[in-house]
Design an enzyme around this catalytic site. Structure first.
Site, short mmCIF file in Angstrom:
data_model
loop_
_atom_site.label_atom_id
_atom_site.label_comp_id
_atom_site.label_asym_id
_atom_site.label_seq_id
_atom_site.Cartn_x
_atom_site.Cartn_y
_atom_site.Cartn_z
N SER A 260 0.75 -1.13 0.30
CA SER A 260 0.03 0.11 -0.11
C SER A 260 0.84 1.35 0.16
CB SER A 260 -0.80 -0.06 1.35
OG SER A 260 -1.45 1.39 1.48
N LYS A 261 0.45 2.12 -0.90
CA LYS A 261 1.19 3.55 -1.01
C LYS A 261 1.08 4.07 0.47
CE LYS A 261 3.28 6.78 -3.36
NZ LYS A 261 4.47 6.73 -3.95
N ARG A 262 -0.07 4.08 1.13
CA ARG A 262 -0.32 4.74 2.61
C ARG A 262 0.70 4.26 3.66
NH1 ARG A 262 -5.39 3.35 1.00
NH2 ARG A 262 -5.35 1.65 2.68
#
Length: 489
Positions: A260-262
């Site tokens: 996940s980029k988050r």
């Protein structure tokens, strides 16, 4: 609803008798690793079969669009070598290839489904927001008569169009990786097909577009397995042939979490910025959930086009291992021609070495066999521009039997001999130091170690004393040897 002849004309446009795959990203930001893998597998299926690879932009979710995201898609695919045969920028026989440019199609097909009893208008408030989990028995509009439904629509009452899922029975679909999967119809929701704004949902538009573009293989993530029964019911409602489904297991950061980029996991662009080569990234992404069999792991894109096979895909999630990617990247770096590596390394060399008199290609030659990722380069090179502060204890080395006293002696003698050299190349510098060691009855390392420390100010360097002296040049080398003698008193 359009006349029957219109639908027949649309069917007549569809290419037949060839493998046709599509990569259909939403322009909502960066190209994450899972997206790149989907694009790659889709491309490889088409190329292996001698078919067509299509790019389609799915932009119906207007609220999530990110400016410039389409350019990121084009740039990533171009850099990775995933050339498409049809798409928004190259055209093709079944365009347009951007969903919002096709918006006039979807309502006609939705109304055709209503006509055939496989969809209905829903006038309930908040119906659109309840796109999932809206069970059969919850919707009073399901049982509206055709006349009442049409009258309310004609009167301007807002509505969505929902798929009419059968109450009873089951729906079975086949996946090339997971085999046959059966779902009870009672567990499926009457999903929204057309929203109030006249745009289709993803789940409806991709079925219409895949059929009208003649897509033979649909590659997507396993998160869409639960939607596949509803897709099948749509195909059956239209009387269309169902494509081959290829649902790929997710790419995971670890055993429990998806990438996940988050959470800071890298996109394709991030990996390139971190010093990885595109060819290595593509090779590694191909191996995330697919095995060619055997021990070999390094494949060019052209080689992947020849060997990729759906039977090598795994049902198990793939773990993204950055250390494995580093190793693979280092193998690609070592396999580059010296000229290609010098060109790739030069921007990173110049981050640390600003002196225009120093040739970056000469430094690149020292680095190629010692570099895993390009961003490792600058931290190794700062001493070329400025000699770091260091203490005399660095001259001590058990392996070369170097002490501060011996270092002082050999530095003074080396400085004298190097100053007298007529030429300044590896051969001349090496012969000077070897002859000094021979004259003093010591091993070469006893001379080269203190010279290396004096010219670099550090114990670990790309290249040894000879290469460093040659790159720094005669004047700078002699100046640094003088500094070393001062530190040794």
């Amino acid at each position: 609803m359009k006349e029957q002849s219109w639908f027949e004309a649309m069917e007549a446009r569809i290419p037949k008798g060839e493998v046709r795959t599509r990569f259909a990203p939403s322009p909502t930001g960066y190209m994450h690793v899972g997206n790149l893998r989907t694009a790659l597998y889709t491309y490889l299926i088409a190329r292996r079969a001698g078919g067509k690879f299509i790019l389609r932009i799915e932009d119906t979710d207007q609220g999530r669009l990110v400016e410039g995201a389409v350019d990121v898609i084009y740039k990533t695919m171009r850099e990775c070598g995933l050339s498409h045969d049809e798409g928004p920028d190259v055209g093709g026989p079944v365009g347009p290839y951007v969903q919002t440019e096709r918006r006039g199609l979807y309502m006609d097909y939705a109304e055709l489904l209503i006509e055939r009893g496989h969809a209905y208008r829903c006038f309930c408030e908040k119906s659109e927001e309840a796109a999932e989990g809206f069970k059969h028995e919850d919707d009073p509009c399901r049982s509206l008569s055709k006349e009442e439904s049409e009258a309310r629509a004609a009167a301007g009452e807002p509505f969505v169009i929902r798929q009419l899922i059968p109450h009873e029975g089951t729906t079975t679909f086949h996946d090339e990786i997971f085999g046959d999967i059966t779902a009870p119809n009672a567990d499926l929701d009457d999903q929204v097909l057309m929203k109030r704004d006249g745009l289709p949902t993803y789940n409806f538009a991709n079925v219409i577009d895949d059929h009208l573009m003649g897509i033979s293989h649909v590659v997507r993530g396993t998160e869409y397995l639960s939607s596949a029964p509803k897709y099948n019911l749509l195909y059956e409602g239209f009387g269309w042939e169902i494509p081959k489904y290829v649902h790929c297991s997710p790419v995971m950061r670890d055993a429990h979490n998806k990438m996940s980029k988050r959470h800071g996991d890298p996109s394709y662009e991030d990996l390139i910025a971190q010093g990885y080569l595109t060819e290595a990234v593509v090779n590694y992404v191909a191996l995330l959930g697919w095995s060619p069999g055997g021990e070999r792991e390094i494949y060019t894109l052209k080689e992947l086009e020849q060997v990729f096979d759906l039977h090598g895909l795994s049902k198990s999630p793939a773990i993204f291992d950055i250390e494995k990617l580093r190793w693979l990247n280092s193998e690609y770096i070592r396999a580059m021609s010296p000229e290609a590596f010098a060109k790739a390394a030069e921007p990173y060399i110049r981050q640390a070495v600003k002196n225009p008199a120093i040739d970056p290609a000469a430094i690149a030659a020292l680095l190629q066999q010692r570099t895993e990722v390009l961003t490792d380069i600058p931290e190794k090179l700062g001493f070329f521009d400025a000699l770091p502060d260091y203490g005399p204890e660095l001259f001590e080395n058990k392996k070369s039997k170097s002490t501060q006293e011996s270092a002082k002696k050999f530095l003074a003698l080396a400085k004298e001999r190097l100053a007298a050299l007529e030429g300044w190349d590896d051969e001349a510098i090496l012969e000077s130091m070897k002859s000094l060691a021979e004259a003093e009855g010591v091993k070469n390392a006893a001379v080269m170690w203190p010279v290396r420390i004096a010219v670099s100010g550090q114990t670990v360097t790309p290249g040894g004393a000879v290469e460093l002296c040659r790159i720094l040049g005669r004047d700078e080398t002699l100046r640094r040897l003088g500094t070393g003698l001062q530190k040794l008193g």
